[in-house]
Design a protein around this motif. Structure first.
Motif, PDB file in Angstrom:
ATOM      1  N   TYR A   1       7.816  -6.032   4.587  1.00  0.00           N
ATOM      2  CA  TYR A   1       7.439  -4.634   4.313  1.00  0.00           C
ATOM      3  C   TYR A   1       6.640  -4.584   3.012  1.00  0.00           C
ATOM      4  O   TYR A   1       7.169  -4.808   1.933  1.00  0.00           O
ATOM      5  N   PHE A   2       5.332  -4.243   3.109  1.00  0.00           N
ATOM      6  CA  PHE A   2       4.449  -4.301   1.952  1.00  0.00           C
ATOM      7  C   PHE A   2       3.764  -2.970   1.636  1.00  0.00           C
ATOM      8  O   PHE A   2       2.813  -2.938   0.859  1.00  0.00           O
ATOM      9  N   ASP A   3       4.254  -1.868   2.214  1.00  0.00           N
ATOM     10  CA  ASP A   3       3.575  -0.583   2.015  1.00  0.00           C
ATOM     11  C   ASP A   3       3.501  -0.179   0.541  1.00  0.00           C
ATOM     12  O   ASP A   3       2.548   0.465   0.121  1.00  0.00           O
ATOM     13  N   PHE A   4       4.506  -0.524  -0.239  1.00  0.00           N
ATOM     14  CA  PHE A   4       4.532  -0.124  -1.647  1.00  0.00           C
ATOM     15  C   PHE A   4       4.690  -1.350  -2.559  1.00  0.00           C
ATOM     16  O   PHE A   4       5.338  -1.286  -3.594  1.00  0.00           O
ATOM     17  N   PHE A   5       4.090  -2.446  -2.170  1.00  0.00           N
ATOM     18  CA  PHE A   5       4.227  -3.680  -2.931  1.00  0.00           C
ATOM     19  C   PHE A   5       3.522  -3.562  -4.288  1.00  0.00           C
ATOM     20  O   PHE A   5       2.342  -3.221  -4.370  1.00  0.00           O
ATOM     21  N   SER A   6       4.253  -3.860  -5.357  1.00  0.00           N
ATOM     22  CA  SER A   6       3.706  -3.781  -6.717  1.00  0.00           C
ATOM     23  C   SER A   6       3.010  -5.091  -7.063  1.00  0.00           C
ATOM     24  O   SER A   6       3.504  -5.895  -7.854  1.00  0.00           O
ATOM     25  N   GLN A   7       1.846  -5.315  -6.493  1.00  0.00           N
ATOM     26  CA  GLN A   7       1.168  -6.589  -6.618  1.00  0.00           C
ATOM     27  C   GLN A   7       0.593  -6.848  -8.009  1.00  0.00           C
ATOM     28  O   GLN A   7       0.299  -7.988  -8.370  1.00  0.00           O
ATOM     29  N   ASP A   8       0.438  -5.810  -8.829  1.00  0.00           N
ATOM     30  CA  ASP A   8      -0.079  -5.974 -10.186  1.00  0.00           C
ATOM     31  C   ASP A   8       1.012  -6.236 -11.213  1.00  0.00           C
ATOM     32  O   ASP A   8       0.735  -6.342 -12.410  1.00  0.00           O
ATOM     33  N   HIS A   9       2.256  -6.329 -10.758  1.00  0.00           N
ATOM     34  CA  HIS A   9       3.392  -6.546 -11.645  1.00  0.00           C
ATOM     35  C   HIS A   9       3.835  -8.009 -11.628  1.00  0.00           C
ATOM     36  O   HIS A   9       3.586  -8.736 -10.659  1.00  0.00           O
ATOM     37  N   ILE A  10       4.511  -8.424 -12.675  1.00  0.00           N
ATOM     38  CA  ILE A  10       5.172  -9.731 -12.694  1.00  0.00           C
ATOM     39  C   ILE A  10       6.239  -9.734 -11.604  1.00  0.00           C
ATOM     40  O   ILE A  10       6.999  -8.766 -11.472  1.00  0.00           O
ATOM     41  N   GLN A  11       6.303 -10.801 -10.817  1.00  0.00           N
ATOM     42  CA  GLN A  11       7.297 -10.906  -9.746  1.00  0.00           C
ATOM     43  C   GLN A  11       8.478 -11.729 -10.246  1.00  0.00           C
ATOM     44  O   GLN A  11       8.312 -12.904 -10.606  1.00  0.00           O
ATOM     45  N   LEU A  12       9.654 -11.125 -10.269  1.00  0.00           N
ATOM     46  CA  LEU A  12      10.849 -11.761 -10.816  1.00  0.00           C
ATOM     47  C   LEU A  12      11.770 -12.229  -9.691  1.00  0.00           C
ATOM     48  O   LEU A  12      12.155 -11.448  -8.817  1.00  0.00           O
ATOM     49  N   LEU A  13      12.131 -13.498  -9.733  1.00  0.00           N
ATOM     50  CA  LEU A  13      12.982 -14.087  -8.696  1.00  0.00           C
ATOM     51  C   LEU A  13      14.310 -14.504  -9.315  1.00  0.00           C
ATOM     52  O   LEU A  13      14.391 -15.487 -10.054  1.00  0.00           O
ATOM     53  N   GLY A  14      15.355 -13.757  -8.983  1.00  0.00           N
ATOM     54  CA  GLY A  14      16.689 -14.073  -9.472  1.00  0.00           C
ATOM     55  C   GLY A  14      17.466 -14.899  -8.464  1.00  0.00           C
ATOM     56  O   GLY A  14      16.909 -15.426  -7.491  1.00  0.00           O
TER      57      GLY A  14
ATOM     58  N   GLU B   1       9.973 -20.459   8.500  1.00  0.00           N
ATOM     59  CA  GLU B   1      10.133 -19.048   8.146  1.00  0.00           C
ATOM     60  C   GLU B   1       9.890 -18.817   6.655  1.00  0.00           C
ATOM     61  O   GLU B   1       9.306 -17.811   6.253  1.00  0.00           O
ATOM     62  N   ARG B   2      10.331 -19.762   5.837  1.00  0.00           N
ATOM     63  CA  ARG B   2      10.131 -19.649   4.396  1.00  0.00           C
ATOM     64  C   ARG B   2       8.641 -19.657   4.060  1.00  0.00           C
ATOM     65  O   ARG B   2       8.178 -18.916   3.203  1.00  0.00           O
ATOM     66  N   ASN B   3       7.893 -20.483   4.755  1.00  0.00           N
ATOM     67  CA  ASN B   3       6.448 -20.533   4.534  1.00  0.00           C
ATOM     68  C   ASN B   3       5.791 -19.188   4.822  1.00  0.00           C
ATOM     69  O   ASN B   3       4.876 -18.756   4.114  1.00  0.00           O
ATOM     70  N   VAL B   4       6.288 -18.534   5.847  1.00  0.00           N
ATOM     71  CA  VAL B   4       5.733 -17.224   6.212  1.00  0.00           C
ATOM     72  C   VAL B   4       6.078 -16.195   5.142  1.00  0.00           C
ATOM     73  O   VAL B   4       5.219 -15.427   4.686  1.00  0.00           O
ATOM     74  N   ARG B   5       7.366 -16.162   4.737  1.00  0.00           N
ATOM     75  CA  ARG B   5       7.822 -15.153   3.758  1.00  0.00           C
ATOM     76  C   ARG B   5       7.092 -15.292   2.429  1.00  0.00           C
ATOM     77  O   ARG B   5       6.627 -14.323   1.847  1.00  0.00           O
ATOM     78  N   ILE B   6       7.010 -16.531   1.952  1.00  0.00           N
ATOM     79  CA  ILE B   6       6.355 -16.748   0.665  1.00  0.00           C
ATOM     80  C   ILE B   6       4.844 -16.554   0.784  1.00  0.00           C
ATOM     81  O   ILE B   6       4.207 -15.951  -0.087  1.00  0.00           O
ATOM     82  N   GLY B   7       4.288 -17.037   1.874  1.00  0.00           N
ATOM     83  CA  GLY B   7       2.847 -16.886   2.074  1.00  0.00           C
ATOM     84  C   GLY B   7       2.401 -15.444   2.097  1.00  0.00           C
ATOM     85  O   GLY B   7       1.315 -15.106   1.612  1.00  0.00           O
ATOM     86  N   ASN B   8       3.251 -14.567   2.647  1.00  0.00           N
ATOM     87  CA  ASN B   8       2.899 -13.150   2.706  1.00  0.00           C
ATOM     88  C   ASN B   8       2.806 -12.514   1.319  1.00  0.00           C
ATOM     89  O   ASN B   8       2.083 -11.533   1.124  1.00  0.00           O
ATOM     90  N   ILE B   9       3.536 -13.077   0.351  1.00  0.00           N
ATOM     91  CA  ILE B   9       3.525 -12.514  -0.999  1.00  0.00           C
ATOM     92  C   ILE B   9       2.420 -13.128  -1.848  1.00  0.00           C
ATOM     93  O   ILE B   9       1.680 -12.412  -2.531  1.00  0.00           O
ATOM     94  N   VAL B  10       2.287 -14.441  -1.802  1.00  0.00           N
ATOM     95  CA  VAL B  10       1.313 -15.090  -2.687  1.00  0.00           C
ATOM     96  C   VAL B  10      -0.124 -14.708  -2.345  1.00  0.00           C
ATOM     97  O   VAL B  10      -1.010 -14.774  -3.207  1.00  0.00           O
ATOM     98  N   LYS B  11      -0.370 -14.282  -1.109  1.00  0.00           N
ATOM     99  CA  LYS B  11      -1.744 -13.923  -0.741  1.00  0.00           C
ATOM    100  C   LYS B  11      -2.225 -12.676  -1.484  1.00  0.00           C
ATOM    101  O   LYS B  11      -3.432 -12.419  -1.546  1.00  0.00           O
ATOM    102  N   TYR B  12      -1.283 -11.914  -2.065  1.00  0.00           N
ATOM    103  CA  TYR B  12      -1.661 -10.743  -2.860  1.00  0.00           C
ATOM    104  C   TYR B  12      -2.006 -11.123  -4.307  1.00  0.00           C
ATOM    105  O   TYR B  12      -2.429 -10.282  -5.086  1.00  0.00           O
TER     106      TYR B  12
END
Length: 303
Positions: free
Chosen positions: A43-56, A70-81
């Motif tokens: 779900y990327f409708d309100f993705f804050s792509q200009d912000h630092i992404q924090l992974l806890g 599946e992990r490749n898909v999930r991560i790939g969807n984020i890094v492309k932004y």
């Protein structure tokens, strides 16, 4: 608003660079840190792509449970932004897949031993102050008994001399001559120096002094929340009155209204003492106390 890059974040918090060392000059456009959650499920409708992404721990543990495909898909969807960078907390390990994607997309991957909530609070505060809207004002900023005050007035009226007297009485200098005001919240105005004038106070007939060297470290503080605007003016006969309670006036800085007081100068008048009185009276009003109302109640009791 100051510009900030990933390298500033790395140096401020001593972050370990796991990927993208050549990309540390990437700009950080937005001040808030974002924790991707819904983005990992597509779900990327309100993705804050200009912000630092924090992974806890929650985010990394979730990624560990996924299959490689599946992990490749999930991560790939984020890094492309292409967000500014990723920061992993708790010194978590097992990040080869993250390193791989960040290197391929030239996105800095950083790591810190700090807890997720702690890093988020520190980073938000750091970025918020640096990237806050700001303006400069000619005047002096002091902290009087924990209350931030902006002293203004025409050149030579005695702002710095008043600040010096306040320092001698145990209060603190924040900035002299050039005061930097930062809007860190809808109603929060932060006063600080421009770096060049830090700790310095210019006194006519004396010259430049370093208040920390002259009076100790307690004579200076780096910033303060400004809650009073006091203007020092030359004395004018019949210009003042003795009302029991003066109507509150305000001065606006970046749409933030600050209570305004005018103090007229005259030889022998204890201006620093009046500034102290104004600060303490402001504090009492915040606690709900009014000297005028107290006085009127006493009159009613005598009737």
């Amino acid at each position: 608003m100051n510009s900030i890059v990933v390298k500033d974040l790395v140096e401020k918090f001593g972050l370990e660079v796991l990927a993208g060392p050549s990309q540390l000059n990437r700009a950080i456009p937005k001040p808030e840190v974002h924790r991707p959650g819904l983005e990992f499920v597509g779900y990327f409708d309100f993705f804050s792509q200009d912000h630092i992404q924090l992974l806890g721990q929650k985010e990394i543990n979730y990624l560990h449970t996924l299959s490689e495909e599946e992990r490749n898909v999930r991560i790939g969807n984020i890094v492309k932004y292409h967000p500014p960078c990723f920061v992993v907390t708790w010194n978590q390990e097992g990040l080869k897949y993250l390193i791989k994607y960040c290197e391929e997309e030239n996105i800095p991957l950083l790591r810190t031993p700090l807890r997720t909530k702690k890093f988020q609070e520190l980073a938000n505060s750091y970025l918020g102050k640096l990237m806050a809207p700001q303006m400069t004002v000619h005047g002096v900023c002091v902290n009087v008994s924990g209350i931030g005050i902006l002293l203004r007035g025409k050149s030579g009226v005695g702002k710095s001399e008043t600040a010096h007297t306040l320092i001698r009485r145990g209060h603190r200098l924040v900035a002299d001559d050039v005061v930097v005001l930062k809007k860190t919240g809808p109603e929060t105005l932060l006063g600080t120096h421009d770096g060049k004038t830090k700790e310095f106070l210019a006194l006519r007939s004396i010259g430049l002094i370093n208040v920390s060297r002259l009076y100790g470290r307690s004579a200076f503080q780096d910033e303060t929340r400004v809650v009073l605007d006091i203007e020092l003016t030359k004395w004018q006969d019949n210009a003042l009155n003795n009302d029991l309670e003066l109507e509150t006036k305000f001065t606006e800085y970046m749409d933030i209204a600050i209570p305004h007081i005018e103090i007229q100068l005259q030889p022998g008048r204890d201006v620093a003492g009046l500034v102290e009185a104004a600060a303490n009276n402001w504090y009492l009003r915040q606690q709900g106390y009014s000297a005028m109302n107290d006085f009127l109640k006493r009159l009613e009791m005598d009737e």
